[in-house]
Design an enzyme around this catalytic site. Structure first.
Site, mmCIF file in Angstrom:
data_model
loop_
_atom_site.group_PDB
_atom_site.id
_atom_site.type_symbol
_atom_site.label_atom_id
_atom_site.label_comp_id
_atom_site.label_asym_id
_atom_site.label_seq_id
_atom_site.Cartn_x
_atom_site.Cartn_y
_atom_site.Cartn_z
ATOM 1 N N LYS A 67 -17.456 0.621 8.887
ATOM 2 C CA LYS A 67 -17.685 1.471 7.922
ATOM 3 C C LYS A 67 -18.989 2.913 8.780
ATOM 4 O O LYS A 67 -18.653 4.091 7.625
ATOM 5 C CB LYS A 67 -18.499 0.439 6.892
ATOM 6 C CG LYS A 67 -20.124 0.709 7.241
ATOM 7 C CD LYS A 67 -21.374 -0.540 6.312
ATOM 8 C CE LYS A 67 -22.418 -0.409 6.911
ATOM 9 N NZ LYS A 67 -23.393 -1.316 6.624
ATOM 10 N N ARG A 79 -32.856 -6.270 -0.268
ATOM 11 C CA ARG A 79 -31.587 -6.019 -0.014
ATOM 12 C C ARG A 79 -30.721 -7.011 -0.668
ATOM 13 O O ARG A 79 -31.178 -7.722 -1.482
ATOM 14 C CB ARG A 79 -30.609 -5.348 1.372
ATOM 15 C CG ARG A 79 -29.848 -3.744 0.011
ATOM 16 C CD ARG A 79 -28.719 -3.857 1.748
ATOM 17 N NE ARG A 79 -28.059 -4.024 2.345
ATOM 18 C CZ ARG A 79 -27.376 -3.542 3.154
ATOM 19 N NH1 ARG A 79 -27.445 -1.993 3.519
ATOM 20 N NH2 ARG A 79 -26.821 -4.460 3.215
HETATM 21 C C1 LIG Z 1 -23.951 -2.107 7.308
HETATM 22 C C2 LIG Z 1 -24.121 -3.515 7.581
HETATM 23 C C3 LIG Z 1 -24.283 -4.120 9.129
HETATM 24 C C4 LIG Z 1 -23.630 -3.652 10.484
HETATM 25 O O1 LIG Z 1 -25.421 -2.806 10.339
HETATM 26 P P1 LIG Z 1 -25.587 -1.952 12.132
HETATM 27 O O2 LIG Z 1 -26.991 -1.798 11.316
HETATM 28 O O3 LIG Z 1 -24.695 -0.666 11.693
HETATM 29 O O4 LIG Z 1 -25.504 -2.742 12.752
HETATM 30 C C5 LIG Z 1 -24.084 -5.718 9.123
HETATM 31 N N1 LIG Z 1 -24.457 -6.277 7.608
HETATM 32 C C6 LIG Z 1 -24.241 -6.138 7.007
HETATM 33 C C7 LIG Z 1 -24.785 -6.858 5.886
HETATM 34 C C8 LIG Z 1 -23.797 -4.312 6.554
HETATM 35 O O5 LIG Z 1 -24.150 -3.506 5.191
#
Ligand SMILES: *Cc1c(COP(=O)(O)O)cnc(C)c1O
Length: 362
Positions: free
Chosen positions: A40, A135
């Site tokens: 993403k 979250r």
């Molecule tokens: C964006 C996201 C990740 C990845 O996070 P990074 O900090 O870029 O490694 C992992 N798990 C969830 C649920 C996320 O939303």
């Protein structure tokens, strides 16, 4: 005009990215930790997705269905995971596009099961527990375990893949032995309740990587979902490994003005173009350069770092970035192209800015 001559441009060095993938995959593998590769942060940029697809990861993942669709259309062979709790309104897409999703609501789980039944598919789910970051995730372990039992015994088109946690995203809670042990015990309780082992116990994102690298990750945690650290080679909380490339991405922008100007604005100070009062240090007359690149392209100018020693980012407006080049190692002139390192936060903007040319170096 050749794309290589168009600025601003963001280039990804796929060789360096591949080195990051290999280095982290091997180190995680040594601790029996598999990787979900999260794309993403670069809006599922096709060159990046193809590199990840060839890297032997457990899943590729995004928070958004449109990016999962893009990956399907690219023909990726790695399984796909949706890592944002799905909306009711997208469940048909979710089961069509994703092999797995993260979940935290019983109603959504039941509706996902119904959508999977309509599609004639089995969809895997990772139940999220909230261990304090506030979250997503079940707040109560009992509630999660009850949901796990219902998935296992009644929701016949769902497969319970495992449990996961998200940390350091909202509440800036650091992954540590205590919360990882909490996740490991929860995995054990779920297994007791459903009477079989679960495949995935997912201990978070890039900020959890340091525990794998320093050997403190509890053995039961066997997965991480990694975005930032694979792309830019580091993460917050001092996870700054010495074996990763930080410069897989290069941002280039062209200088459109360069002259001596005062460092303190002249006239009555009000607010800038974004309604904020600026802070300016009077350092006398300084050499300044403007590059054709702005907040619209990257978001926050603190997230782009000039590579030429002595060049400093002073500030930015929508379409301009203002640099102090007084102490620049080399002379800067109009028409020059300057290079920048990028922080993770700017990549999501840069990769979807229509004004930025994306280039991939094999
Ligand atoms: C964006 C996201 C990740 C990845 O996070 P990074 O900090 O870029 O490694 C992992 N798990 C969830 C649920 C996320 O939303």
């Amino acid at each position: 005009m050749n794309a290589r001559d168009r600025y601003p441009q963001l280039e990804v060095d796929l060789g360096k990215l591949k080195e990051n993938l290999t280095a982290l995959r091997e180190r995680c593998q040594d601790s029996f930790v598999g990787i979900v590769g999260v794309v993403k942060g670069v809006n599922a940029w096709d060159a990046v997705v193809k590199t990840y697809d060839a890297a032997g990861l457990q899943y590729l993942a995004s928070s958004r269905c449109d990016q999962l669709r893009k990956m399907r259309e690219l023909g990726v062979t790695t399984k796909l995971m949706l890592i944002r709790i799905p909306m009711y309104s997208e469940l048909d897409e979710v089961v069509a596009l994703a092999d797995a999703s993260v979940q935290s609501d019983l109603g959504v789980l039941r509706a996902t099961d119904a959508a999977a039944a309509r599609a004639g598919k089995t969809h895997s789910v990772l139940l999220m527990i909230d261990l304090g970051d506030l979250r997503e995730g079940f707040w109560s372990a009992e509630e999660l375990i009850d949901a796990a039992v219902e998935v296992e015994t009644q929701l016949t088109h769902l497969h319970l893949l495992g449990v996961g946690v998200n940390l350091s995203c909202y509440g800036s809670i650091r992954p540590d032995k205590r919360n990882m042990q909490g996740l490991a015990s929860l995995a054990f309780e779920v297994e007791q309740a459903i009477g079989r082992p679960i495949e995935m116990v997912s201990g978070g994102a890039s900020t959890s990587t340091y525990m794998v690298l320093d050997g403190t990750m509890p053995g039961r945690i066997n997965n991480l979902r990694l975005g930032e650290i694979l792309l830019v080679g580091r993460a917050n909380y001092g996870c700054d490994p010495d074996f990763t490339n930080r410069d897989a991405f290069t941002l280039r922008a062209e200088v459109i003005e360069c002259r001596d100007k005062p460092s303190f604005p002249v006239g009555q100070l009000t607010v800038d173009a974004f309604g904020r009062v600026g802070h300016y240090e009077d350092r006398g007359i300084r050499r300044r350069a403007l590059v054709a690149l702005g907040k619209v392209d990257y978001g926050d100018c603190a997230d782009i770092v000039p590579r030429m020693p002595g060049v400093e980012v002073l500030g930015a407006s929508s379409d301009h970035t203002i640099l102090d080049v007084e102490a620049a190692k080399e002379q800067v002139r109009v028409g020059d192209v300057l290079e920048f390192d990028v922080n993770y936060g700017s990549l999501v903007n840069l990769t979807e800015s229509p004004g930025v040319t994306l280039l991939a170096k094999e």
